[in-house]
Design an enzyme around this catalytic site. Structure first.
Site, mmCIF file in Angstrom:
data_model
loop_
_atom_site.group_PDB
_atom_site.id
_atom_site.type_symbol
_atom_site.label_atom_id
_atom_site.label_comp_id
_atom_site.label_asym_id
_atom_site.label_seq_id
_atom_site.Cartn_x
_atom_site.Cartn_y
_atom_site.Cartn_z
ATOM 1 N N ALA A 236 -8.257 -1.683 -1.186
ATOM 2 C CA ALA A 236 -9.241 -2.505 -1.885
ATOM 3 C C ALA A 236 -8.635 -3.153 -3.128
ATOM 4 C CB ALA A 236 -10.459 -1.661 -2.274
ATOM 5 N N TYR B 84 2.411 -25.575 -7.461
ATOM 6 C CA TYR B 84 1.338 -26.065 -6.603
ATOM 7 C C TYR B 84 0.760 -24.977 -5.697
ATOM 8 C CZ TYR B 84 2.186 -30.853 -8.057
ATOM 9 O OH TYR B 84 2.295 -32.005 -8.807
ATOM 10 N N ARG C 81 0.857 -1.180 0.000
ATOM 11 C CA ARG C 81 0.000 0.000 0.000
ATOM 12 C C ARG C 81 0.901 1.240 0.000
ATOM 13 N NH1 ARG C 81 -4.395 -0.328 4.699
ATOM 14 N NH2 ARG C 81 -5.010 1.658 3.745
ATOM 15 N N HIS C 82 0.308 2.351 -0.350
ATOM 16 C CA HIS C 82 1.016 3.624 -0.213
ATOM 17 C C HIS C 82 1.344 3.844 1.265
ATOM 18 C CE1 HIS C 82 -2.712 5.088 1.554
ATOM 19 N NE2 HIS C 82 -3.332 4.494 0.537
ATOM 20 N N GLU D 145 -7.819 3.601 -6.355
ATOM 21 C CA GLU D 145 -8.609 3.005 -5.286
ATOM 22 C C GLU D 145 -10.086 2.892 -5.669
ATOM 23 O OE1 GLU D 145 -9.013 1.015 -3.130
ATOM 24 O OE2 GLU D 145 -8.533 1.800 -1.142
ATOM 25 N N ARG E 269 -0.786 9.814 -3.443
ATOM 26 C CA ARG E 269 -0.126 9.097 -2.352
ATOM 27 C C ARG E 269 0.710 7.899 -2.819
ATOM 28 N NH1 ARG E 269 -5.675 8.752 -2.075
ATOM 29 N NH2 ARG E 269 -6.708 6.720 -1.798
ATOM 30 N N HIS F 71 -3.610 0.616 -3.478
ATOM 31 C CA HIS F 71 -4.524 0.914 -2.384
ATOM 32 C C HIS F 71 -5.137 -0.355 -1.792
ATOM 33 C CE1 HIS F 71 -4.231 5.074 -3.873
ATOM 34 N NE2 HIS F 71 -4.229 4.495 -5.061
#
Length: 424
Positions: free
Chosen positions: A351, A386, A213-214, A284, A264, A349
């Site tokens: 999500a 696998y 993430r940022h 995002e 960001r 982001h």
């Protein structure tokens, strides 16, 4: 599937299942090797696979029949859409049997052959197999390699590859040295086309994907969602620390950095000494009318929406915004390009990373919006035959938690949150 051992069939099979499941298409892989181990063929030597080994042949025939029976039950009892019979299916006799059985049950088969004579590629696949396949668990690596080469030779003596003339009535795809050359024949449906396009983008060379993430943003501190705010002071510390974390994780590996178009993520990537690309698709999730609000404000202003999102977070679409399903749809080109690439670092982001992580780790759709992706953490994914191995490195820089549990408007990492699995 069609092809000799160590040609990446299981890897390709698992990738197709994960891709289709991620797109909400019911798919499942039936690996005949697993059934063979159940039927009594665990840790076999090379002679077990010889065409004239009567006992080995009996066990292998039993295994494929068990796999096909489960496959048929899955189609009819669980409304399956795409099943993958992961086996060598190396003779026309076997393929004719599969073809006849499928068509008798109104199932249209497509044969996907992985044909390979690239010895380096084969050796890498064998090296992967001897460390991850249950057949060689606990075996000496050098001995396992020798046994595997001998096993391949047993199949070579009877192997009949797909041919454009002899098999012209079949729907098939031939991947030659993975995607060096692709031959397609009688591809007629939309779903067949999607699968073909996907496998054309695959490669099975060793590579890693890093996710982050940022850094902590001003909106994170204010508990607001969405927006296009700058990094906080601690977020900038993470941006400065990130090159060191990446270097320690990658060694001398070359990589490319992908970011969203939001401020960001660009600020987080600014100190990284690698080629960088911006993708609008990595922006995002759009919170619509709730953009810039806190969860407490959303619960007060839109109580029915707040409750509906908690009940089905994957499908819920913000007013004037997006759902997790919408994010998955716009991420499909990213996934296609990601499969073509080698080492990539994605800075984006919460999500969006949940959706990408769910693709690689086979997380069910309804669970993916609840995956914990904390700030100031570098996640390393290593796709394997696998499964996908995952490891995390936390920067020694504090950050707020933006995780919201179901049923509350408060944010904070849940007490029951467990570390991600090491392999999936």
């Amino acid at each position: 599937m069609v092809g000799l051992p160590a040609r990446g069939k299981s890897f390709i099979s698992q990738k197709i299942v994960r891709y289709l499941s991620w797109l909400s298409i019911r798919a499942k892989c039936f690996n005949v090797g697993n059934y063979r181990r159940l039927a009594g063929g665990s840790k076999p030597n090379a002679e077990f696979f010889a065409p004239d080994n009567i006992e080995g042949q009996r066990i292998r025939e039993k295994a494929v029949q068990m796999a096909v029976e489960d496959m048929m039950n899955w189609f009819y009892e669980d409304d399956g859409v795409v099943a993958i019979l992961d086996a060598t299916n190396s003779t026309r006799q076997r393929r004719d049997w599969v073809l006849k059985l499928c068509r008798e049950n109104a199932i249209e088969p497509m044969f996907l052959e992985s044909w390979c004579d690239d010895q380096d590629l084969i050796f890498r696949n064998i090296s992967e197999m001897k460390t991850t396949s249950p057949d060689y668990e606990g075996c000496d690596p050098d001995a396992a390699t020798q046994v595997f080469y001998e096993r391949i030779e047993k199949y070579v003596s009877v192997y009949q590859p797909l041919e454009e003339v002899l098999d012209k009535e079949l729907t098939f795809v031939r991947l030659i040295n993975v995607a060096e050359q692709v031959v397609i024949n009688r591809i007629e449906t939309y779903l067949e086309s999607r699968i073909v396009f996907y496998v054309m983008n695959l490669h099975i060379k060793p590579r890693c994907i890093w996710l982050s993430r940022h850094g902590e943003s001003v909106y994170n501190l204010e508990k607001k969602i969405g927006g296009d705010s700058h990094l906080s002071t601690r977020g900038m510390e993470y941006a400065r620390k990130l090159p060191e974390l990446v270097r320690e994780s990658t060694g001398d590996a070359n990589l490319t950095v992908w970011t969203s178009t939001l401020v960001r993520t660009g600020e987080t990537a600014q100190f990284l000494p690698y080629k960088q690309l911006q993708w609008k698709a990595l922006d995002e999730l759009d919170a619509g009318v709730c953009d810039g609000m806190t969860y407490e404000e959303i619960e007060k202003e839109y109580p029915e929406d707040f409750k509906a999102r908690d009940e089905d977070k994957y499908e819920y679409r913000y007013r004037g915004g997006e759902s997790y399903r919408d994010v998955v749809i716009r991420l499909e080109p990213i996934i296609m390009e990601l499969e073509r690439q080698e080492n990539i670092l994605i800075i984006t982001h919460q999500a969006v990373l949940r959706c990408i992580y769910a693709y690689f780790m086979n997380v069910p759709q309804q669970e993916s919006p609840w995956v914990s992706i904390p700030l100031h953490t570098l996640i390393k994914l290593e796709p394997r035959a696998y499964g996908t191995k995952v490891s995390t490195v936390k920067a020694d820089i504090p950050a707020v938690s933006t995780y919201k549990e179901k049923g509350t408007s408060k944010v904070g990492e849940p007490a029951h949150c467990t570390p991600a699995p090491t392999i999936c």
